[in-house]
Design a protein around this motif. Structure first.
Motif, PDB file in Angstrom:
ATOM      1  N   TYR A 193       0.827  -1.198   0.000  1.00 13.62           N
ATOM      2  CA  TYR A 193       0.000   0.000   0.000  1.00 13.62           C
ATOM      3  C   TYR A 193       0.866   1.255   0.000  1.00 13.62           C
ATOM      4  O   TYR A 193       0.604   2.213  -0.729  1.00 13.62           O
ATOM      5  N   ALA A 194       1.913   1.254   0.811  1.00 15.54           N
ATOM      6  CA  ALA A 194       2.800   2.415   0.891  1.00 15.54           C
ATOM      7  C   ALA A 194       3.485   2.690  -0.441  1.00 15.54           C
ATOM      8  O   ALA A 194       3.578   3.844  -0.884  1.00 15.54           O
ATOM      9  N   ARG A 195       3.947   1.650  -1.114  1.00 13.66           N
ATOM     10  CA  ARG A 195       4.652   1.833  -2.394  1.00 13.66           C
ATOM     11  C   ARG A 195       3.736   2.437  -3.452  1.00 13.66           C
ATOM     12  O   ARG A 195       4.188   3.196  -4.306  1.00 13.66           O
ATOM     13  N   THR A 196       2.453   2.101  -3.411  1.00 13.74           N
ATOM     14  CA  THR A 196       1.536   2.568  -4.449  1.00 13.74           C
ATOM     15  C   THR A 196       0.794   3.851  -4.076  1.00 13.74           C
ATOM     16  O   THR A 196       0.043   4.382  -4.888  1.00 13.74           O
ATOM     17  N   HIS A 197       0.981   4.339  -2.840  1.00 10.79           N
ATOM     18  CA  HIS A 197       0.320   5.570  -2.396  1.00 10.79           C
ATOM     19  C   HIS A 197       1.323   6.526  -1.760  1.00 10.79           C
ATOM     20  O   HIS A 197       0.997   7.281  -0.848  1.00 10.79           O
ATOM     21  N   LEU A 198       2.543   6.513  -2.281  1.00 13.22           N
ATOM     22  CA  LEU A 198       3.628   7.221  -1.601  1.00 13.22           C
ATOM     23  C   LEU A 198       3.427   8.726  -1.549  1.00 13.22           C
ATOM     24  O   LEU A 198       3.878   9.383  -0.607  1.00 13.22           O
ATOM     25  N   SER A 199       2.758   9.299  -2.536  1.00 15.37           N
ATOM     26  CA  SER A 199       2.567  10.752  -2.547  1.00 15.37           C
ATOM     27  C   SER A 199       1.394  11.190  -1.679  1.00 15.37           C
ATOM     28  O   SER A 199       1.147  12.385  -1.525  1.00 15.37           O
ATOM     29  N   GLU A 200       0.686  10.230  -1.079  1.00 15.57           N
ATOM     30  CA  GLU A 200      -0.474  10.530  -0.253  1.00 15.57           C
ATOM     31  C   GLU A 200      -0.123  10.441   1.236  1.00 15.57           C
ATOM     32  O   GLU A 200       0.930   9.905   1.597  1.00 15.57           O
ATOM     33  N   PRO A 201      -0.973  10.949   2.114  1.00 16.52           N
ATOM     34  CA  PRO A 201      -0.739  10.778   3.555  1.00 16.52           C
ATOM     35  C   PRO A 201      -0.698   9.294   3.914  1.00 16.52           C
ATOM     36  O   PRO A 201      -1.569   8.531   3.494  1.00 16.52           O
ATOM     37  N   LEU A 202       0.313   8.893   4.663  1.00 15.38           N
ATOM     38  CA  LEU A 202       0.465   7.477   5.006  1.00 15.38           C
ATOM     39  C   LEU A 202       0.614   7.294   6.509  1.00 15.38           C
ATOM     40  O   LEU A 202       1.457   6.527   6.969  1.00 15.38           O
ATOM     41  N   ASP A 203      -0.198   8.001   7.282  1.00 12.78           N
ATOM     42  CA  ASP A 203      -0.165   7.801   8.722  1.00 12.78           C
ATOM     43  C   ASP A 203      -0.774   6.444   9.047  1.00 12.78           C
ATOM     44  O   ASP A 203      -1.515   5.852   8.249  1.00 12.78           O
ATOM     45  N   GLY A 204      -0.441   5.938  10.217  1.00  9.05           N
ATOM     46  CA  GLY A 204      -0.880   4.592  10.595  1.00  9.05           C
ATOM     47  C   GLY A 204      -2.371   4.405  10.544  1.00  9.05           C
ATOM     48  O   GLY A 204      -2.864   3.357  10.117  1.00  9.05           O
ATOM     49  N   GLY A 205      -3.130   5.420  10.963  1.00 12.35           N
ATOM     50  CA  GLY A 205      -4.585   5.303  10.980  1.00 12.35           C
ATOM     51  C   GLY A 205      -5.171   5.170   9.592  1.00 12.35           C
ATOM     52  O   GLY A 205      -6.057   4.341   9.352  1.00 12.35           O
ATOM     53  N   THR A 206      -4.676   5.979   8.634  1.00 14.50           N
ATOM     54  CA  THR A 206      -5.180   5.933   7.256  1.00 14.50           C
ATOM     55  C   THR A 206      -4.913   4.586   6.617  1.00 14.50           C
ATOM     56  O   THR A 206      -5.795   3.979   5.993  1.00 14.50           O
ATOM     57  N   VAL A 207      -3.684   4.105   6.770  1.00 11.54           N
ATOM     58  CA  VAL A 207      -3.302   2.826   6.152  1.00 11.54           C
ATOM     59  C   VAL A 207      -4.028   1.671   6.829  1.00 11.54           C
ATOM     60  O   VAL A 207      -4.499   0.740   6.164  1.00 11.54           O
ATOM     61  N   ALA A 208      -4.135   1.718   8.147  1.00 11.01           N
ATOM     62  CA  ALA A 208      -4.835   0.657   8.872  1.00 11.01           C
ATOM     63  C   ALA A 208      -6.279   0.555   8.405  1.00 11.01           C
ATOM     64  O   ALA A 208      -6.801  -0.543   8.200  1.00 11.01           O
ATOM     65  N   SER A 209      -6.929   1.698   8.220  1.00 10.29           N
ATOM     66  CA  SER A 209      -8.320   1.705   7.754  1.00 10.29           C
ATOM     67  C   SER A 209      -8.427   1.092   6.364  1.00 10.29           C
ATOM     68  O   SER A 209      -9.349   0.316   6.088  1.00 10.29           O
ATOM     69  N   ALA A 210      -7.478   1.425   5.491  1.00  9.05           N
ATOM     70  CA  ALA A 210      -7.491   0.877   4.131  1.00  9.05           C
ATOM     71  C   ALA A 210      -7.299  -0.629   4.130  1.00  9.05           C
ATOM     72  O   ALA A 210      -7.805  -1.336   3.251  1.00  9.05           O
ATOM     73  N   LEU A 211      -6.555  -1.141   5.119  1.00  2.89           N
ATOM     74  CA  LEU A 211      -6.277  -2.577   5.187  1.00  2.89           C
ATOM     75  C   LEU A 211      -7.279  -3.331   6.063  1.00  2.89           C
ATOM     76  O   LEU A 211      -7.183  -4.552   6.193  1.00  2.89           O
ATOM     77  N   GLY A 212      -8.207  -2.594   6.666  1.00  3.17           N
ATOM     78  CA  GLY A 212      -9.249  -3.241   7.453  1.00  3.17           C
ATOM     79  C   GLY A 212      -8.820  -3.706   8.825  1.00  3.17           C
ATOM     80  O   GLY A 212      -9.376  -4.680   9.358  1.00  3.17           O
TER      81      GLY A 212
END
Length: 278
Positions: free
Chosen positions: A180-199
């Motif tokens: 997810y980080a590699r494909t959304h690197l220009s976007e906000p990548l805080d733990g909460g945002t990424v965790a929500s995207a990964l369920g």
């Protein structure tokens, strides 16, 4: 391509048509506008196999980490898409002889593949037996094109073996987070945002990532962004502010602080050093 496949001459989980289709799929991406001035290609039919003499070991490691994540999940479709859209397969040059270079590349990739397949639940002995077939072919062939060509089917066969034979489908959350980080690197990548995207919850993401990788997710994102920024500084004329934006930093000053902390020099000093080295 057909002659190369015939030269293989051994049993494989992949059919001949699957291998041909895989090569075609990777090669069908639009490469006409790309600048290949810094890339030495060893095959007119396999443009995804390339040696860039100026890449760093860190860049290669990042790309191979991507390959490993798909192998360990048994995701052949994902592996092919990653190859197709990410970048040409990079190798650190070890020999001026294309045949020896190909053999070395296959051997190095084999070690990466075995470990990735082990994480996917494939017994080490089985993974080793698969890679040994390709290592033997690489060492026996006098066809320099085939030596490089072997890397793709070796990765695909191990990925398929994990899918079909993996006893414990180890599917670490960290792999999903890294993808997810590699494909959304220009976007906000805080733990909460990424965790929500990964369920999952933020706490689960952060604790599992640390447990599985030995580093924090925030630390990984900083390192990934700096590596991507370093690549942009080396290969483009982007202004420092634009590089910061492209790699997801909140501001130019934050970018400069993090870059110097990890690299030891400012982005501008890094670029000037690269120019002086040339």
């Amino acid at each position: 391509m057909d002659d190369s496949i015939e030269e293989m001459g051994y049993d494989t989980l992949l059919t001949e048509q699957e291998i041909i289709d895989a090569i075609r799929f990777v090669n069908d991406s639009d490469k006409e506008d790309e600048d290949y001035s810094q890339i030495v290609t060893y095959s007119k039919r396999m443009y995804f196999i390339a040696v860039n003499t100026n890449v760093s070991s860190r860049e290669i490691a990042e790309q191979y980490e991507g390959y490993s994540s798909y192998i360990s999940r048994g995701d052949t479709d994902g592996l092919l898409r990653f190859m197709r859209v990410d970048m040409p397969l990079m190798e650190m040059r070890t020999s001026e002889d294309p045949l020896l270079q190909g053999r070395s590349a296959v051997a190095f990739m084999a070690s990466i593949c075995v470990e990735a397949a082990r994480r996917g639940g494939l017994p080490v002995g089985r993974a080793f037996a698969i890679t040994q077939n390709y290592l033997s072919l690489a060492n026996e062939t006098s066809n320099e094109e085939l030596a490089h060509y072997l890397m793709l089917p070796m990765m695909l066969e191990l990925t398929k073996a994990v899918e079909l034979e993996g006893q414990v489908r180890a599917n670490p959350l960290s792999h999903h987070a890294k993808d997810y980080a590699r494909t959304h690197l220009s976007e906000p990548l805080d733990g909460g945002t990424v965790a929500s995207a990964l369920g999952v919850s933020r706490k689960t993401l952060c604790s599992r990532f640390k447990q599985e990788t030995g580093e924090t997710f925030a630390g990984y994102v900083r390192r990934l962004r700096v590596e991507r920024a370093r690549r942009l500084l080396d290969t483009t004329d982007f202004e420092i502010a634009q590089v910061a934006y492209q790699t997801g930093f909140s501001s130019q000053s934050h970018f400069q602080t993090v870059f110097k902390d990890l690299v030891g020099v400012t982005p501008r000093e890094w670029r000037l050093r690269e120019i002086h080295d040339i």
